[in-house]
Design a protein around this motif. Structure first.
Motif, short mmCIF file in Angstrom:
data_model
loop_
_atom_site.label_atom_id
_atom_site.label_comp_id
_atom_site.label_asym_id
_atom_site.label_seq_id
_atom_site.Cartn_x
_atom_site.Cartn_y
_atom_site.Cartn_z
N UNK A 167 9.40 2.74 -15.92
CA UNK A 167 9.95 1.36 -16.08
C UNK A 167 10.26 0.53 -14.89
N UNK A 168 11.15 1.44 -13.92
CA UNK A 168 11.27 0.83 -12.60
C UNK A 168 10.13 0.39 -11.79
N UNK A 169 9.04 1.22 -12.06
CA UNK A 169 7.84 0.72 -11.44
C UNK A 169 7.22 -0.88 -11.92
N UNK A 170 7.42 -0.84 -13.04
CA UNK A 170 7.08 -2.19 -13.69
C UNK A 170 8.06 -3.37 -13.20
N UNK A 171 9.33 -2.95 -13.48
CA UNK A 171 10.34 -3.97 -13.10
C UNK A 171 10.47 -4.47 -11.56
N UNK A 172 10.37 -3.45 -10.66
CA UNK A 172 10.36 -3.62 -9.33
C UNK A 172 9.14 -4.19 -8.65
N UNK A 173 8.24 -3.42 -8.96
CA UNK A 173 6.87 -3.48 -8.20
C UNK A 173 5.74 -4.10 -9.06
N UNK A 174 6.11 -4.42 -10.23
CA UNK A 174 4.92 -4.62 -11.26
C UNK A 174 3.63 -3.87 -11.17
N UNK A 175 3.98 -2.58 -11.46
CA UNK A 175 2.98 -1.77 -11.68
C UNK A 175 3.09 -1.02 -12.79
N UNK A 184 9.56 7.61 2.94
CA UNK A 184 10.93 7.12 2.60
C UNK A 184 10.70 6.63 1.16
N UNK A 185 9.47 6.12 0.58
CA UNK A 185 9.47 5.73 -0.84
C UNK A 185 9.33 6.93 -1.54
N UNK A 186 8.65 7.94 -1.00
CA UNK A 186 8.59 9.20 -1.90
C UNK A 186 10.23 9.93 -1.93
N UNK A 187 10.75 9.94 -0.98
CA UNK A 187 12.10 10.19 -0.93
C UNK A 187 12.76 9.58 -1.94
N UNK A 188 12.95 8.10 -1.92
CA UNK A 188 13.55 7.45 -2.88
C UNK A 188 13.22 7.35 -4.20
N UNK A 189 12.00 7.78 -4.52
CA UNK A 189 11.53 7.98 -5.75
C UNK A 189 11.98 9.34 -6.52
N UNK A 241 0.88 -1.13 0.01
CA UNK A 241 -0.03 -0.15 0.07
C UNK A 241 0.82 1.32 0.11
N UNK A 242 2.01 1.31 0.81
CA UNK A 242 2.86 2.38 0.72
C UNK A 242 3.47 2.71 -0.58
N UNK A 243 3.80 1.58 -1.25
CA UNK A 243 4.27 1.73 -2.64
C UNK A 243 3.24 2.49 -3.57
#
Length: 318
Positions: free
Chosen positions: A308-316, A289-294, A203-205
């Motif tokens: 593309x990172x969202x697709x590869x890492x989180x399947x979003x 923390x996830x916003x900061x990282x993004x 959910x945080x992602x």
């Protein structure tokens, strides 16, 4: 007696007086909850449809044995899944009810619907329920959490789901809503803390994705809730105008202090201590923390690489 026979018997006896409601229940690997959810709603409504995301446990088997219809559809996010159901089902009942598998209506709410639904004024197109959260067996009464009101029942064709990755709400396309003033919508998840943490990490992602979309428009932002006078719309306004503008990390601590101290969350005992800290501080700290990282990723690699990172890492897939 075959599985579901008791429910079938009850339904057979009450077919003529079941309410003109189609209940739509989202599910994925919910065998721990699905029987409780369905047994409490099937005797009261004309149609129950479980929209399943290809469960690998006994969710589908249990739902079908109890007499519910089951449709399966690939999962993107909750908003997309429920809107797909609204767009796909040939709903003939007067009303539509939105439920999650770990939720149910209290008997007094069911009785309110039986007694008063037919007399709801024509200009009232939606009904709101007060949400009662049970955490580790305890009713979370304080921390302002029990004041959450959700639109969950609306007239056919009058409701939609705002398209967000997280914190989506049902919205009325026209008319007004009123509140069911007897009984609550109960949210009682029976899974353990490991499940709770894993779920809220996901959910945080998703919450991060919605937040980043405010800074870098990468998909359509559904703002229809602004045009409503709902409780959810007012809460969203405060979240966007106050909380979202506060400094990262600090706001998580301030929100926790507000809930636990100023809104008396400490009165919820040991379970409340865990719930208010984890839900009111840890989750929001994790989102930040996830916003900061993004933001760091986007500065280093650009917005297209982030997508593309969202697709590869989180399947979003946006």
């Amino acid at each position: 007696m075959k599985p579901g026979a008791a429910i079938e018997a009850v339904c057979d006896k009450t077919t003529d007086d079941r309410l003109s409601i189609t209940a739509i229940v989202l599910a994925f690997n919910e065998e721990i909850h699905i029987r409780r959810c369905l047994e409490r709603i099937l005797p009261h409504v004309q149609r129950v449809v479980v929209v399943d995301s290809f469960s690998t446990d006994k969710t589908v088997e249990i739902a079908r044995d109890l007499g519910a219809e089951v449709l399966q559809h690939p999962f993107k996010h909750q908003a997309d899944q429920f809107q797909w159901a609204l767009d796909t089902l040939d709903i003939q009942t007067d009303w539509v009810l939105k439920l999650d598998s770990d939720e149910y209506l209290e008997p007094s709410a069911q009785e309110w619907l039986r007694q008063k639904l037919v007399d709801v004024p024509a200009d009232v197109t939606g009904l709101e329920f007060k949400r009662k959260v049970i955490f580790q067996g305890r009713f979370i009464r304080h921390g302002r959490y029990y004041q959450t009101v959700l639109l969950r029942l609306w007239r056919r064709g009058c409701g939609a789901i705002e398209q967000r990755w997280m914190d989506e709400h049902a919205i009325l396309l026209h008319g007004r809503s009123t509140r069911v003033d007897a009984g609550d919508l109960v949210d009682d998840n029976l899974n353990d803390m490991t499940y709770w943490i894993d779920k809220h990490n996901r959910y945080a992602t998703r919450a991060m994705v919605d937040f980043i979309n405010r800074e870098h428009p990468i998909f359509w932002k559904d703002e229809r809730i602004k045009d409503t006078d709902s409780s959810a719309g007012k809460k969203r306004f405060l979240k966007n105008s106050l909380y979202a503008r506060a400094p990262l990390y600090l706001r998580a601590f301030l929100f926790y202090a507000y809930r636990y101290i100023f809104r008396l969350g400490f009165l919820d005992g040991r379970e409340g201590l865990v719930f208010h800290f984890m839900h009111g501080c840890w989750v929001f700290m994790l989102i930040d923390a996830k916003i900061d990282e993004a933001r760091r990723f986007i500065r280093a690699h650009g917005i297209e690489a982030f997508k593309q990172h969202l697709v590869d890492r989180h399947r979003i897939q946006l």
